[in-house]
Structures are given as C-alpha cells and as structure tokens.
Scaffold this motif. Sequence first.
Motif, mmCIF file in Angstrom:
data_model
loop_
_atom_site.group_PDB
_atom_site.id
_atom_site.type_symbol
_atom_site.label_atom_id
_atom_site.label_comp_id
_atom_site.label_asym_id
_atom_site.label_seq_id
_atom_site.Cartn_x
_atom_site.Cartn_y
_atom_site.Cartn_z
ATOM 1 N N GLU A 148 31.105 40.737 46.703
ATOM 2 C CA GLU A 148 29.919 40.937 45.888
ATOM 3 C C GLU A 148 28.715 41.445 46.669
ATOM 4 O O GLU A 148 28.090 42.415 46.296
ATOM 5 C CB GLU A 148 29.493 39.583 45.298
ATOM 6 C CG GLU A 148 30.123 39.230 43.984
ATOM 7 C CD GLU A 148 29.574 40.083 42.866
ATOM 8 O OE1 GLU A 148 30.390 40.824 42.303
ATOM 9 O OE2 GLU A 148 28.361 40.031 42.570
ATOM 10 N N GLU B 20 35.016 35.781 41.901
ATOM 11 C CA GLU B 20 36.265 36.107 41.182
ATOM 12 C C GLU B 20 37.108 37.104 41.961
ATOM 13 O O GLU B 20 37.586 38.113 41.430
ATOM 14 C CB GLU B 20 35.947 36.627 39.780
ATOM 15 C CG GLU B 20 35.412 35.508 38.905
ATOM 16 C CD GLU B 20 35.358 35.872 37.443
ATOM 17 O OE1 GLU B 20 35.284 37.080 37.148
ATOM 18 O OE2 GLU B 20 35.406 34.948 36.614
ATOM 19 N N ASP B 21 37.270 36.831 43.235
ATOM 20 C CA ASP B 21 38.141 37.600 44.124
ATOM 21 C C ASP B 21 37.682 39.037 44.370
ATOM 22 O O ASP B 21 38.475 39.912 44.686
ATOM 23 C CB ASP B 21 39.605 37.571 43.625
ATOM 24 C CG ASP B 21 40.144 36.160 43.602
ATOM 25 O OD1 ASP B 21 39.675 35.350 44.414
ATOM 26 O OD2 ASP B 21 41.013 35.854 42.772
ATOM 27 N N ASN B 22 36.375 39.255 44.217
ATOM 28 C CA ASN B 22 35.810 40.558 44.580
ATOM 29 C C ASN B 22 34.658 40.351 45.549
ATOM 30 O O ASN B 22 33.880 39.397 45.389
ATOM 31 C CB ASN B 22 35.261 41.285 43.349
ATOM 32 C CG ASN B 22 36.398 41.769 42.479
ATOM 33 O OD1 ASN B 22 37.328 42.399 42.962
ATOM 34 N ND2 ASN B 22 36.335 41.435 41.206
ATOM 35 N N PHE C 265 31.763 36.349 47.771
ATOM 36 C CA PHE C 265 32.839 36.844 46.896
ATOM 37 C C PHE C 265 32.747 36.123 45.556
ATOM 38 O O PHE C 265 32.427 34.934 45.516
ATOM 39 C CB PHE C 265 34.210 36.554 47.514
ATOM 40 C CG PHE C 265 34.436 37.283 48.817
ATOM 41 C CD1 PHE C 265 35.144 38.467 48.850
ATOM 42 C CD2 PHE C 265 33.916 36.784 50.014
ATOM 43 C CE1 PHE C 265 35.335 39.153 50.046
ATOM 44 C CE2 PHE C 265 34.098 37.458 51.204
ATOM 45 C CZ PHE C 265 34.807 38.648 51.222
ATOM 46 N N TRP D 120 34.269 43.920 55.473
ATOM 47 C CA TRP D 120 33.910 43.879 54.053
ATOM 48 C C TRP D 120 32.603 44.596 53.760
ATOM 49 O O TRP D 120 32.464 45.291 52.756
ATOM 50 C CB TRP D 120 33.806 42.420 53.574
ATOM 51 C CG TRP D 120 35.125 41.746 53.500
ATOM 52 C CD1 TRP D 120 35.630 40.853 54.401
ATOM 53 C CD2 TRP D 120 36.137 41.912 52.509
ATOM 54 N NE1 TRP D 120 36.893 40.446 54.030
ATOM 55 C CE2 TRP D 120 37.222 41.076 52.866
ATOM 56 C CE3 TRP D 120 36.236 42.681 51.354
ATOM 57 C CZ2 TRP D 120 38.396 40.993 52.113
ATOM 58 C CZ3 TRP D 120 37.391 42.601 50.598
ATOM 59 C CH2 TRP D 120 38.463 41.772 50.975
ATOM 60 N N ARG E 223 39.506 55.029 43.941
ATOM 61 C CA ARG E 223 38.590 54.271 44.793
ATOM 62 C C ARG E 223 38.531 54.869 46.186
ATOM 63 O O ARG E 223 39.515 55.382 46.701
ATOM 64 C CB ARG E 223 39.084 52.827 44.892
ATOM 65 C CG ARG E 223 38.026 51.801 45.185
ATOM 66 C CD ARG E 223 38.519 50.357 45.073
ATOM 67 N NE ARG E 223 39.898 50.178 45.475
ATOM 68 C CZ ARG E 223 40.891 49.943 44.626
ATOM 69 N NH1 ARG E 223 40.651 49.865 43.343
ATOM 70 N NH2 ARG E 223 42.116 49.791 45.068
ATOM 71 N N ASN F 171 42.260 36.371 47.518
ATOM 72 C CA ASN F 171 42.608 35.747 46.245
ATOM 73 C C ASN F 171 42.414 34.232 46.309
ATOM 74 O O ASN F 171 43.166 33.537 46.980
ATOM 75 C CB ASN F 171 44.055 36.096 45.879
ATOM 76 C CG ASN F 171 44.323 35.803 44.429
ATOM 77 O OD1 ASN F 171 44.246 34.647 44.022
ATOM 78 N ND2 ASN F 171 44.601 36.830 43.652
ATOM 79 N N THR G 294 37.005 53.471 49.946
ATOM 80 C CA THR G 294 36.359 52.378 50.676
ATOM 81 C C THR G 294 36.174 52.814 52.118
ATOM 82 O O THR G 294 37.128 53.287 52.759
ATOM 83 C CB THR G 294 37.229 51.101 50.640
ATOM 84 O OG1 THR G 294 37.762 50.949 49.340
ATOM 85 C CG2 THR G 294 36.441 49.872 51.012
#
Length: 691
Positions: free
Chosen positions: A468, A464-466, A462, A522, A505, A396, A507
């Motif tokens: 990518e 917006e806190d995701n 990353f 990640w 989800r 975040n 992962t």
Amino acid sequence: SNVTGRFVGCFKDERSDRELSFMKKLTIKNSVSQCVQLCFKYGFIYAGVEFGIECWCGHKIANGRKIEDKICQEMPCPGNSLQQCGGYLALAIHETGIGQPRFEKKTVLVREKQSNKSRIVFLLTLNGRAVRQVKRLLGSIYRPHHYYYIHIDERQNYLRTQLQQATKHLKNIKYAQWSMSTIWGGASLLTMHLKCMKDLFSFKTWTWDYILNLSESDFTIKSIELLENYLAVYSNSNFLRAHGKDTPKFVKKQGLEKLFVECDRHMWRVGERKIPQGIRIDGGSDWFCLSRKFVHYMVQNPDDMFISLRKYWEYSLLPSESFFHTILSNSAFCTTLVNNNLHVTNWKRSRGCRCQYKHLVDWCGCSPNIFTEMDRISPLRQHPIFFARKFDSTINQKTIAHSEELSGVKWTSQHSSFDYFWVNDYSSFEGRNEIKEIFYTNLAKLHSRSNDINLLNATLLFYEDNFEAVLIEYAKKDVVFEAKFKRKWIWSQDGGKVGGDRLVRITIGSDWDPKEEILRNWAGIVGQTTKIAIIHSWREGDTPVSATVVLVQPNGVVAAFKTETIDIKSHNLVFQPDLNLPLKPGKWSFLIFANEKKVARVSFVVLPMGLNPEFNEISKVEEFITNNLPEASPATESLNALSLVKSEWGFQGFCVVSGDNNNLCRNQIWSSHYPDPKSSTELIGGGLLRE
Ligand code: UDX
C-alpha cells in the motif's frame, strides 16, 4: 478397468474381549496400485486407562489384490487420534468378481496413553525482518509447559531486538547468546542446530522430550494439543522425512560427493570426494522432531561414528537435510525413525528450482513457494502433519489466518487491523543502508518541510495482501511523527490493436525473486548502485507479440533494450539489464513496444548518491525506438533528490506517535502504532482476544 471391492476386517481387543468389525468400500482404478488407509474410531477404558484405535493403514492394492505391505508401511495415519491399542486386526480384501477373500492376521501395537504429555523444545531459527509474522507464529505455538529456544541470524539485529522486547514477559523462551550468519544451504546451519541442541542440556530446569525446529516462514495447521497427543503415541521416536528409495540419485542431487567449504558467507565447491563407505546415507528434509535420547547421544555422548560423520558433513551443502537421518540410520537409534517430518512443504519446483542461490552456494538449490489461496491447505488435516511452509505475510496473509483457524486459534472478533501487515524496512539503530537512508530521509523532509529532522524508522504497509504505502517515522525537535506516502506511478499506455492490451503490469525496482516472481524491493527504491530489475506482465492472448523493452537514461540515451516473443500464454517477464554502475541519477524511462509500436511508458527515479556515473550506451538502436524516445530531462533536476522523490511519491496523511495530540498514531489504522492484536505477544496466553 476399475475394480470395486470391499476391504473388510475385524478387530478383537483381547483385554476387553470386545469385537469390532469394519468395512470400507474401495475402487481401485485401472489396475494402478495404491496404498489404502482405513480409518475408524474405537475407544475404550480398561483398568482406568484410556485406549483407542483410530486407524490402520498401509497395504498396497493392485487390481483389487493386496500385493505388498512394505511400501505402505510408512504411510502416515491421521494423528489427531486416541491411542493406538492392542489386539488383532484381521483384514481381508474382498474382491468383487476376482477370486476369494484373503485374510491376514496382524498384531497392532499396544500403546497406553501417557499421563505426562511430551514437552517440546521449539527451536526457532529465524531470519528476515517480519517480526509481526514471528509473533503471530508464537501466538499459535506458545504453551507455558513447552520451551522455546531462538536463534536469530547474526545479521538480523532488528528482528532480535524487537522480538526480545516483545517476549520478555513470556516464560520458557530463551535466546541463543551467540549467533551465526546461517546462509541458505550452508554448513553453518548444521553447526547452529547442534550448538543449540548442546545448549539445551545446560538449561537444568528444562525437562524436555523432543526438539522440533521451525523457521520464520512456518505456521501451524493443527493445534499444539494434537501434536502432543501424536507425540505421546510415539514416545522416543525420531521424526524425519526420508528421500525415498533411490539413494544414488539423492546423493547426486544433494551434491554429497562434492566437497564444499563455507567461507565469507558463501558455500564454495572445491572438489570431489568419496562418500563414506559402509554406512547407509539417508536424508530428505531439514525439518525435524528429535527425541531427547537421540539428541543426548549426538551432543553429549557421541561415538566414533558420529565424530567421523560430523567431520564429513562439516563440508556438505544443505547438511541438515541428511546429517540427522544418516546418523539415526546407522546408530543404535535406527529403529526409532518415523518417516514424517510433521511438515507439509509447498513445492513448485518449476519456480522453486531456478538456481536462485548461486550468489550464496556453488549449486542449484531449490526452495519451496509461499502459500496463497490457490494452494489448498485444509485437506492436509487428515494427515499427521502439524506445520506447513512457507508463509510470507507480504505476499499472502490470508493463508496465515486460514492456518490459524485450522490450528484452533480463534479470534472473538475480526479486529479492524486484521487484514493489515506492517514490516520495518529501515531502522536508524542498525548499520547504514545508504540508499534507503537517502530515500526515506527525503520523504521525511517532504512532510516536515525542514532539513532538521531525525529519521527513525521506515515501515512498509500492506493491506489485503497488496503493498500500500511507506510509513516514515521521524523526530522533529521533540515530536515524533509518522507520515504515509504512496507511490504515484506515472505511466501511459496505448496500442491495444498491436497486442499492447495484453500488457497488464509493469513493476520497477530490484531484488528479483524468481520463485515468487516478484521484486522484493517493495518501495522500488533505485539508487545509483542498484541493479535494476523490471517485471512486465502479460495476459493470455490470441496471437504472439514481439515485445521490445527499452531503458532510457535521463539524458535521453538508451541504456539497454531487449526484444522477445511473447507467446499466447500469460507471462511474468523480468528485464535485468547488465548496466555499468554507478547509474546516471535522475528521471529514467522504461518503454515497451509491441510489434514495434510504443504501447507503454513508465518513468522512475534513480536517486543521486554523489557518485560519478559510468557510461551506458547501446551502439545500435532500432529506428522504431529512436523515433519514440522521451526528451532528455534538465541536468539540474537529476541532482535534486528531494524533487525527484516528490515527483514519484504522494503524501497521504500523518499522525503523532506520542504526546498530547488528538491525531495520535495509535488511532490511525494505517499507522505502525495502531493496535495489531493478531501479532501481539502481550495477548499470548492472556486470552483477551483468543477464545
Ligand atoms: C528449505 C531448506 O532449508 C533447504 O534445505 C531445502 O533444500 C529447501 O527448503 P528454504 O525454505 O528456502 O529452504 O530455506 P529458508 O526458509 O530460507 O531458510 C531455512 C532456515 O535457515 C530458516 O530457519 C532461516 O531462518 C535460516 N536462514 C536462512 C538464516 O538464518 N539465514 C539466512 O540467510 C537464510
């Protein structure tokens, strides 16, 4: 029942002979005792010196009556004040309907505003690879009149070289010329702290008053100027957070009666021991702000007590959490304690105390959580708290921007890369990391269509806190490229009627972080030696679901499965099967059944590393699973890393790092070479973007 009363007082300043009265209306709830904090502003100039009083606090009120003074004495007052000043403070608790007001006279200390501001050494003890977050922290705390002493974990070469390079032009920053592998909770942390403190006395030009420690996951929530004002009021005090009153409980929780030995980057518990007698044990947190005088005593002029306690704490877990407190309480400095470590810590113990450090320490240690928007930081501004922890830009970054705002760091414009974050995941100059090298080299080959390339860096992007994409920087002949790849998740889902619609989800990867409930791997790079972890997340529902998760190898054979009941609440569950390594390379599948009906299938790749796989097979597999297994993939496919990587990652674009080209990386917003002013040390103090 609730009691409403007035807390009234008058204040007479003897020097200026001025009087001030004040009143605060209070509601005391249900006879529950509570501390009261009274705040008011009063400033004046006397003989050219600025004085002021801003707050007075610290009575415990029960049912409208003052009952005790002691407990609240250490309650913090707002720190962004003028100076506390002299005079008398007369207080009364004026109760509505209960007895008569009672008055008390209390002397308030006179403290003149110091003309010289305190000079602070910020001791940064750093770990990890998030150099951009550290640079952003420096942007918030850097002032040319303070000092910055930096210790970087011995194993973090990337962070060290990058940060040293980025801070070359900043004066008053020094790096420890030695480094230690300071493991979590290890005895080496205290050794490192004391060694750093000793170094400071050899820097003859550094005239400092305080040393304050911070880590890579700290951030400011008030400006350094307010901290300076606060410290000026309490000159020569020592700021530490104490545990409270129950010392035996604290000793037990900290394992202080156990003998620990740090060896091979592990804290081994080797036996019991008796805590030192005749001293007061204190502790609570390892974030401190200590006065020069106290630090001088410890590292330049220690007495027998210090020397013997130092020996004891050489064999203690989490030593910095109690060593400084105990030394302070038992030394001539015992009256200088301010029970405030100037930090607020984001504790969520149900998640932070999951024994996640067992691989490092023979103990169940706790760790604070990363701030997200759900955690409200702003209200803390009322307290004399200047730093918060923990922050992690991969989880975040918005909360960091918010903390910057609270600290007075303003950006004249929100630059285009403001919501992006980049962190390096592989750098060729470091020691070998076989699986990352295989994976990222194959991505580079995929883009270059050539085997003759030189992998330089891999960066995680990353937005917006995701998470990518991954960015691969490589050289082909004399040109350096950066290429962007995004994960293609190949999965299917059905079976809503049997509760499968609750599945939100999946992962796949490794490095399960139980505290944040995420996989730290990640990019989800899985090789033959990876300990696979899979998160499956479920939303709330009306009825419980019996969920079966199944891991299938490339040859179609089940390697592991597990059935558990998912109650009606939402869940983030992790599946970490105990597989024999090395794994079979190739395309694996992960299946989920809800009430014995297949609801999802995801495939993922285990990269070949040239190792002979071990046998993984479950002897008895339920029929509803065997009836739904995917077909075995061709044996040749399992050995071609390039085609495996290609099946999982999609090319998104590329740029050229330098040279005469109209597709330069510094113009591509996703590139790690695109300007990132929020993390640029070039701008620190330069005022280019900061107001
Ligand atoms: C913190 C305290 O350190 C711990 O004493 C307390 O019980 C819980 O809160 P945590 O936030 O998990 O724990 O620690 P972390 O931020 O990971 O590390 C503390 C310091 O040690 C940091 O300065 C970090 O940079 C350093 N560290 C940690 C290393 O140098 N190397 C490591 O491998 C781990």
